[in-house]
Design an enzyme around this catalytic site. Structure first.
Site, short mmCIF file in Angstrom:
data_model
loop_
_atom_site.label_atom_id
_atom_site.label_comp_id
_atom_site.label_asym_id
_atom_site.label_seq_id
_atom_site.Cartn_x
_atom_site.Cartn_y
_atom_site.Cartn_z
N THR A 6 16.51 20.63 22.01
CA THR A 6 16.49 19.07 21.92
C THR A 6 17.48 18.52 23.14
O THR A 6 16.88 17.54 23.70
CB THR A 6 17.05 18.46 20.51
OG1 THR A 6 16.29 19.11 19.52
CG2 THR A 6 17.18 16.94 20.52
N TYR A 59 24.67 23.98 21.03
CA TYR A 59 25.11 22.48 21.36
C TYR A 59 25.98 22.65 22.76
O TYR A 59 25.58 21.68 23.76
CB TYR A 59 26.03 22.17 20.44
CG TYR A 59 26.41 20.65 20.47
CD1 TYR A 59 25.41 19.60 20.47
CD2 TYR A 59 27.49 20.01 20.33
CE1 TYR A 59 25.67 18.18 20.55
CE2 TYR A 59 27.94 18.80 20.56
CZ TYR A 59 27.03 17.92 20.65
OH TYR A 59 27.23 16.59 20.69
#
Ligand code: UDP
Length: 229
Positions: A6, A59
């Site tokens: 993402t 992340y």
């Protein structure tokens, strides 16, 4: 995998959209790009200390790569990108179950349950109230196209997690005690933004002190205590 893809593929999609429609685009990057920092406070020029293979890497590395994509789109296609590095942010309407420290502690304090400090509680964070962040984002979007960032947006007031736990217990008038458990792997030992660049380029600085912001947040959580908790 979802977090990493993402951050990277999602950012590429958005950059293509910005390129096609000639829009400026804000990249909500993060203090996590500094990893477990060896420089303190963290300036934008610091390249960070991130483990590429650890549990946080999806992340951290995802966001680092997204910054790279932004700068490549800026250099190759002239897309006006605006990269901000957001430090720990909190405030009303956070999801009570998002797992972050302030939401966890407030929920625990309001329920009278023990506050779960990971590790010794000696690790530090610098918490920014959401309204300050929004003001900084808005100012960043109003800058000239030549201003790409990255710019740190955070509150340089630094606290240990143990201090934060005591403060939330006090402000919530809670009977909760504090318990200690295992520190997650790669948990940064300290974090504090250097905001000289934001002061200079955006004429911005945070205005809401931790106590004031926590009171607003606790009051908001109290309202939904029966519904959400
Ligand atoms: N933390 C904690 N108890 C919790 C949740 C988090 O002690 O219930 C600690 C966590 O280990 C970290 C700090 O609080 O040192 C901030 O955690 P958070 O996940 O909110 O933000 P981040 O680590 O991404 O800065």
């Amino acid at each position: 995998m979802k977090t990493l893809l993402t951050s990277v593929a999602g950012m590429r999609n958005m950059l293509e959209l910005a390129r096609t429609h000639r829009c400026r685009i804000l990249q909500a990057s993060t203090s996590e790009v500094y990893g477990d920092p060896l420089e303190h406070p963290q300036r934008e020029s610091y390249h960070g200390n991130v483990s590429p293979t650890g549990p946080r890497a999806c992340y951290d590395e995802g966001k680092r790569c997204a910054e790279t994509l932004c700068m490549d789109y800026h250099r190759m296609y002239g897309v006006p990108v605006k990269i901000i590095r957001i430090f720990n942010t909190y405030g009303p309407r956070m999801a009570p179950d998002d797992g972050r420290v302030i939401s966890n502690f407030i929920v625990q304090a309001l329920r009278g349950e023990p506050l779960t400090v990971y590790g010794t509680g000696g690790q530090t964070r610098s918490f920014q109230y959401v309204d300050d962040l929004i003001e900084g984002m808005t100012r960043m979007m109003r800058t000239d196209d030549a201003v790409t960032g990255p710019v740190n947006l955070g509150n340089p007031e630094e606290h240990t997690i143990a201090e934060l736990a005591s403060e939330i217990v006090r402000l919530a008038s809670s009977p909760s005690r504090i318990v200690y458990s295992t520190l997650p792997m790669d948990d940064p030992k300290m974090r504090k933004p250097d905001i000289a660049k934001a002061r200079h380029e955006l004429d911005w600085h945070p205005c809401v002190a931790l106590e004031q912001g926590l009171i607003e947040t606790i009051n908001d959580f109290v309202k939904c205590v029966d519904i959400c908790l």
